[in-house]
Design an enzyme around this catalytic site. Structure first.
Site, PDB file in Angstrom:
ATOM      1  N   HIS A  32      57.764  64.875  59.866  1.00 18.53           N
ATOM      2  CA  HIS A  32      57.108  63.534  59.467  1.00 18.53           C
ATOM      3  C   HIS A  32      58.630  62.603  59.258  1.00 18.53           C
ATOM      4  CE1 HIS A  32      56.825  64.833  56.045  1.00 18.53           C
ATOM      5  NE2 HIS A  32      55.990  63.516  55.391  1.00 18.53           N
ATOM      6  N   THR A  33      59.516  62.604  58.796  1.00 15.80           N
ATOM      7  CA  THR A  33      59.986  62.059  58.044  1.00 15.80           C
ATOM      8  C   THR A  33      61.560  61.197  58.897  1.00 15.80           C
ATOM      9  OG1 THR A  33      61.973  63.467  57.299  1.00 15.80           O
ATOM     10  CG2 THR A  33      59.777  62.361  56.007  1.00 15.80           C
ATOM     11  N   SER A  34      61.470  62.449  60.647  1.00  7.50           N
ATOM     12  CA  SER A  34      62.653  62.036  61.629  1.00  7.50           C
ATOM     13  C   SER A  34      62.011  61.493  62.482  1.00  7.50           C
ATOM     14  CB  SER A  34      62.693  63.824  61.808  1.00  7.50           C
ATOM     15  OG  SER A  34      61.704  63.810  62.738  1.00  7.50           O
ATOM     16  N   ASN A 136      66.772  64.422  55.572  1.00  6.79           N
ATOM     17  CA  ASN A 136      65.685  63.479  54.963  1.00  6.79           C
ATOM     18  C   ASN A 136      65.765  62.400  55.419  1.00  6.79           C
ATOM     19  OD1 ASN A 136      63.162  64.078  51.859  1.00  6.79           O
ATOM     20  ND2 ASN A 136      63.138  63.414  54.658  1.00  6.79           N
TER      21      ASN A 136
END
Lengths: 260, 260
Positions: A32-34, A136
């Site tokens: 979800h942070t990519s 991240n």
């Protein structure tokens, strides 16, 4: 019929279908942070004789949706430096909290010397580089403006990969394509920054913001502008683009429904 | 728990909703590298070593900045680089390049503090290889060249691949225009395909022997190599940074290159 204990108390797969586990991530890394979610567009900045100007618009987009129209993307650090954020807005808010805590710690410290813009830029670049190395990333491209250790005007860039560079005028995102050519024309390399006045620099940035508003679909006519001089930071956060002329739009043909 | 999510064991009946709902394995969307372009070049002589690089920083077709040096003094004072006796050039992914430079710089300084003498170039060369290989499975995406003077005072040049393979050489070009510069160096420094006229019958001529070149000749070769590379490679240009290391210390000069 499945008699294994893990199926006890569950609806029968052969009647109701298998349990839909698609929302449970079963394998692979955290994703979800990519990619960024709510994003800000360009940041532009210019050095002038005795300081630096930095500007962004006040929009935070959610994809193509103009989601938040009153987001301040210029953050001042003490009274020494300003950071302009492009990219993910939640990551911007996280970095802003980081900087806030550093600022408080520095103010309470006994050594008495404050971090300047150059120190701040080095710190941010290292944070970005560490996070990209952990897969991240903080999804931002920032400009840092202020003064270096020698008291010279300082303007430098850092991005989500930890890449850094510095130049008399810089722009992130769409601005790298649209604003930089304008700034390079108004302030060519041969012209030393000592010959650029504050008013010229501010006027040039306003022109760039206007061109960006004309051509960048994820931009806004409300903007923030910060002028950093030895006297301090002059930050205006609720400015409105003036002197727009859409006359050129009438001559543009070949887009959308009208194709001839 | 694992077998609860394992659908292969459940009985399959022909219901429309009994198709597999397992989430596909998703790929990570974040690529931690970029290419910042540029080129570097190193040549040694009998009592000197030269390391040069252009100062353009690019991302894609954009020019980030016209002044981002790629050649660094290692083990000297922080701001000025004074007291350094080793130089390093890095080309490829600039953020990795900076991280690598800072690590090697710290190592060389720690060596001096702990042993009370400067690190030899050959020891530094081995250490750099170890640093690069230490990140064998998440490499520093750079082509490094290390230069200095060896124990006999002769010019020493070591070139590296991103994972630490290294070799001492007379000359080496690296980066975006390496394929343009290296053949020129083979011919002009190592005299490849040059034969001594009248030294044999017909085409069975004697190869011209490579020997250390004088400093002025090497300086001119470096400038010629880059002016030619600029003509044919879009990622090379702006300024040429040249560092010459001799027994008198390190001399650094900048020359203009084409900015188009």
């Amino acid at each position: 019929m499945n008699h294994f204990p893990e199926a006890w108390g569950r609806p029968r797969d052969d009647v109701y279908g298998a349990y839909n586990s698609s929302y449970l991530q079963t394998s692979g890394p955290k994703t979800h942070t990519s990619s960024p979610a709510v994003t800000g567009t360009s940041v532009i900045g210019v050095k002038f004789n005795g300081g630096v100007v930095l500007a962004t618009d006040n929009l935070a987009s959610y994809g193509s949706l103009a989601r938040f129209t009153d987001v301040k993307r210029l953050r001042s650090f003490g009274d020494k430096a300003v950071v302009g954020f492009g990219g993910d807005v939640s990551d911007m808010q996280y970095i802003d909290r980081l900087l806030e805590s550093i600022d408080i710690r520095e103010n309470y410290s006994t050594h008495g010397n404050m971090l300047n813009a150059k120190n701040l830029h080095t710190y941010l670049a290292k944070v970005f580089y560490k996070r990209r190395s952990e897969f991240n990333p903080l999804w931002n491209h920032v400009l840092v403006a202020g003064f270096d250790g020698e008291g010279e005007p300082f303007l430098s860039s850092a991005d989500l990969l930890g890449t850094t560079f510095s130049a008399p005028h810089l722009a992130t995102g769409f601005g790298a394509h649209l604003a930089v050519p304008i700034l390079r024309r108004v302030f060519p390399d041969e012209k030393p920054i000592e010959e650029i006045s504050r008013d010229q620099a501010v006027a040039a940035l306003k022109d760039c913001l206007k061109v960006l508003f004309y051509r960048d679909a994820r931009s806004l006519d409300k903007y923030s502008i910060a002028v950093i001089t030895k006297e301090g930071i002059d930050l205006k956060e609720n400015e409105q683009l003036e002197g727009q002329s859409w006359a050129f739009a009438e001559r543009i043909k070949g887009y959308g429904a009208q194709t001839n | 728990m694992t077998s609860l999510l394992d659908h292969s064991r459940g009985e399959t009946v022909g219901y429309s909703f009994s198709q597999s709902t397992a989430a596909p394995v998703r790929q990570h969307g974040f690529y931690p590298y970029t290419d910042n372009g540029g080129s570097t070049l190193g040549i040694t002589g009998s009592d000197f070593a030269i390391l040069a690089g252009d100062t353009r920083s690019t991302s894609g077709y954009n020019i980030n900045s016209r002044m981002v040096p790629k050649v660094f003094k290692i083990g000297g004072e922080d701001e000025t680089g004074e007291g350094a006796h080793i130089i390093l050039s890095v080309v490829g992914f600039a953020a990795d390049g900076n991280a690598l430079k800072e690590r090697l710089d710290a190592v060389v300084k720690m060596y001096k503090y702990q042993h009370g003498k400067s690190m030899s170039v050959s020891a530094c060369a081995q250490r750099l290889s170890t640093i690069l290989y230490g990140k064998r499975f998440f490499p520093y995406y750079v082509h490094a060249i290390l230069a200095g003077l060896d124990e006999e005072g002769k010019g020493a040049l070591y070139s590296y691949d991103p994972v630490g393979s290294y070799e001492r050489e007379q000359c080496r070009a690296a980066g975006a225009a390496a394929s343009l510069i290296m053949p020129f160096l083979d011919n002009q420094v190592n005299f490849k395909n040059q034969y001594i006229p009248g030294s044999g019958e017909g085409h069975a001529l004697e190869q011209k022997k490579a020997e250390p070149l004088p400093q002025e000749t090497v300086k001119q070769l470096v400038r010629d190599a880059f002016t030619s590379a600029v003509e044919r490679h879009i990622e090379v240009g702006d300024h040429l940074q040249v560092m010459i290391i001799t027994s008198n210390g390190i001399e650094e000069v900048f020359h203009p290159l084409k900015k188009d």
